[in-house]
Design a protein around this motif. Structure first.
Motif, mmCIF file in Angstrom:
data_model
loop_
_atom_site.group_PDB
_atom_site.id
_atom_site.type_symbol
_atom_site.label_atom_id
_atom_site.label_comp_id
_atom_site.label_asym_id
_atom_site.label_seq_id
_atom_site.Cartn_x
_atom_site.Cartn_y
_atom_site.Cartn_z
ATOM 1 N N MET A 39 0.853 -1.177 0.000
ATOM 2 C CA MET A 39 0.000 0.000 0.000
ATOM 3 C C MET A 39 0.898 1.239 0.000
ATOM 4 O O MET A 39 1.807 1.354 0.806
ATOM 5 N N ILE A 40 0.639 2.132 -0.920
ATOM 6 C CA ILE A 40 1.359 3.402 -0.976
ATOM 7 C C ILE A 40 0.586 4.389 -0.111
ATOM 8 O O ILE A 40 -0.612 4.585 -0.292
ATOM 9 N N GLU A 41 1.288 5.008 0.838
ATOM 10 C CA GLU A 41 0.639 5.872 1.816
ATOM 11 C C GLU A 41 1.090 7.319 1.664
ATOM 12 O O GLU A 41 2.216 7.594 1.248
ATOM 13 N N GLU A 42 0.196 8.236 2.026
ATOM 14 C CA GLU A 42 0.475 9.663 2.003
ATOM 15 C C GLU A 42 -0.322 10.322 3.122
ATOM 16 O O GLU A 42 -1.469 9.956 3.362
ATOM 17 N N THR A 43 0.290 11.261 3.801
ATOM 18 C CA THR A 43 -0.425 11.982 4.857
ATOM 19 C C THR A 43 -1.054 13.229 4.264
ATOM 20 O O THR A 43 -0.581 13.784 3.275
ATOM 21 N N GLY A 44 -2.118 13.649 4.897
ATOM 22 C CA GLY A 44 -2.814 14.847 4.448
ATOM 23 C C GLY A 44 -3.759 15.345 5.522
ATOM 24 O O GLY A 44 -3.827 14.812 6.628
ATOM 25 N N ARG A 45 -4.476 16.398 5.166
ATOM 26 C CA ARG A 45 -5.404 17.040 6.092
ATOM 27 C C ARG A 45 -6.784 17.056 5.455
ATOM 28 O O ARG A 45 -6.935 17.393 4.278
ATOM 29 N N VAL A 46 -7.799 16.686 6.239
ATOM 30 C CA VAL A 46 -9.181 16.653 5.753
ATOM 31 C C VAL A 46 -9.663 18.090 5.548
ATOM 32 O O VAL A 46 -9.557 18.924 6.447
ATOM 33 N N ILE A 47 -10.183 18.368 4.347
ATOM 34 C CA ILE A 47 -10.713 19.708 4.090
ATOM 35 C C ILE A 47 -12.224 19.702 3.840
ATOM 36 O O ILE A 47 -12.850 20.752 3.881
ATOM 37 N N ALA A 48 -12.797 18.520 3.601
ATOM 38 C CA ALA A 48 -14.247 18.418 3.425
ATOM 39 C C ALA A 48 -14.669 16.991 3.746
ATOM 40 O O ALA A 48 -13.924 16.045 3.520
ATOM 41 N N VAL A 49 -15.882 16.866 4.291
ATOM 42 C CA VAL A 49 -16.403 15.558 4.680
ATOM 43 C C VAL A 49 -17.684 15.292 3.897
ATOM 44 O O VAL A 49 -18.563 16.146 3.813
ATOM 45 N N GLU A 50 -17.773 14.103 3.295
ATOM 46 C CA GLU A 50 -18.968 13.638 2.594
ATOM 47 C C GLU A 50 -19.454 12.368 3.277
ATOM 48 O O GLU A 50 -18.773 11.819 4.130
ATOM 49 N N SER A 51 -20.575 11.871 2.842
ATOM 50 C CA SER A 51 -21.065 10.606 3.352
ATOM 51 C C SER A 51 -20.221 9.478 2.766
ATOM 52 O O SER A 51 -20.231 9.246 1.564
ATOM 53 N N SER A 92 -5.797 15.259 10.627
ATOM 54 C CA SER A 92 -4.703 14.692 9.841
ATOM 55 C C SER A 92 -4.959 13.206 9.657
ATOM 56 O O SER A 92 -5.315 12.516 10.611
ATOM 57 N N VAL A 93 -4.785 12.740 8.428
ATOM 58 C CA VAL A 93 -5.062 11.341 8.109
ATOM 59 C C VAL A 93 -3.958 10.782 7.221
ATOM 60 O O VAL A 93 -3.184 11.523 6.622
ATOM 61 N N VAL A 94 -3.928 9.464 7.143
ATOM 62 C CA VAL A 94 -3.060 8.762 6.204
ATOM 63 C C VAL A 94 -3.976 8.080 5.195
ATOM 64 O O VAL A 94 -4.858 7.310 5.580
ATOM 65 N N ILE A 95 -3.771 8.410 3.918
ATOM 66 C CA ILE A 95 -4.553 7.778 2.862
ATOM 67 C C ILE A 95 -3.646 6.789 2.129
ATOM 68 O O ILE A 95 -2.423 6.907 2.161
ATOM 69 N N GLY A 96 -4.239 5.823 1.481
ATOM 70 C CA GLY A 96 -3.453 4.819 0.785
ATOM 71 C C GLY A 96 -4.120 4.342 -0.482
ATOM 72 O O GLY A 96 -5.336 4.415 -0.628
ATOM 73 N N LEU A 151 -6.616 5.218 5.670
ATOM 74 C CA LEU A 151 -6.114 4.077 6.432
ATOM 75 C C LEU A 151 -6.238 4.308 7.933
ATOM 76 O O LEU A 151 -6.624 3.413 8.669
ATOM 77 N N ARG A 152 -5.906 5.531 8.366
ATOM 78 C CA ARG A 152 -5.979 5.842 9.792
ATOM 79 C C ARG A 152 -5.925 7.355 9.992
ATOM 80 O O ARG A 152 -5.441 8.086 9.132
ATOM 81 N N ALA A 153 -6.432 7.770 11.132
ATOM 82 C CA ALA A 153 -6.342 9.170 11.523
ATOM 83 C C ALA A 153 -5.107 9.339 12.404
ATOM 84 O O ALA A 153 -4.728 8.447 13.145
#
Length: 150
Positions: free
Chosen positions: A1-13, A65-69, A140-142
């Motif tokens: 899994m390729i991972e990248e950190t980022g920051r949530v700027i909008a939330v959807e369902s 802050s989250v990690v996306i993959g 993946l995780r917060a």
């Protein structure tokens, strides 16, 4: 899994929009002394941010802050689709036109037609599968901010 950190700027369902900072690899490049991109990166002129929609079943808020993959095989398949298929279309159309003993200008035009046609095919395929959850990035995780978890 390729991972990248980022920051949530909008939330959807069922998903969130994450802002990531694109990192440069200039610090590890052997040509950094003679490269203008390395200088621009050091000066902070080109700090690009990317927006990514990632699927999530976590309760997240804007600013977290989250990690996306994304799976490695998806990245490889996507790269092959985007880069290799148009080139194969170009070569196939040009070789077919050459095998038909067409003039050089028609061989060139046929190659360009093959490139454009295969590019449209890739674009059509991309739009067709864009909503497939198996092909999208996931959270993946917060990440905890600070010791208190705030």
């Amino acid at each position: 899994m390729i991972e990248e950190t980022g920051r949530v700027i909008a939330v959807e369902s069922g998903a969130v929009w994450v802002e990531t900072l694109r990192k440069s690899t200039c610090s590890s490049c052997s040509a950094q002394a003679g490269c203008g991109q390395g200088l621009m990166d050091k000066l902070g002129v080109d700090s690009r941010r990317g927006l990514v929609r990632a699927l999530s079943d976590l309760q997240l808020n804007v600013g977290d802050s989250v990690v996306i993959g994304v799976r490695e095989d998806l990245l490889v398949r996507g790269s092959l689709l985007v880069y290799l298929i148009p080139l194969l279309g170009l070569f196939a159309a040009a070789l077919l036109a050459d095998a038909m003993s067409l003039s050089e200008s028609l061989v060139i035009l046929s190659g360009l037609f093959g490139l454009v046609a295969s590019w449209f095919g890739v674009r059509w395929r991309s739009r067709r599968v864009s909503d497939d959850p198996a092909l999208q990035p996931v959270v993946l995780r917060a990440l905890l901010v600070g010791a208190a978890g705030v």
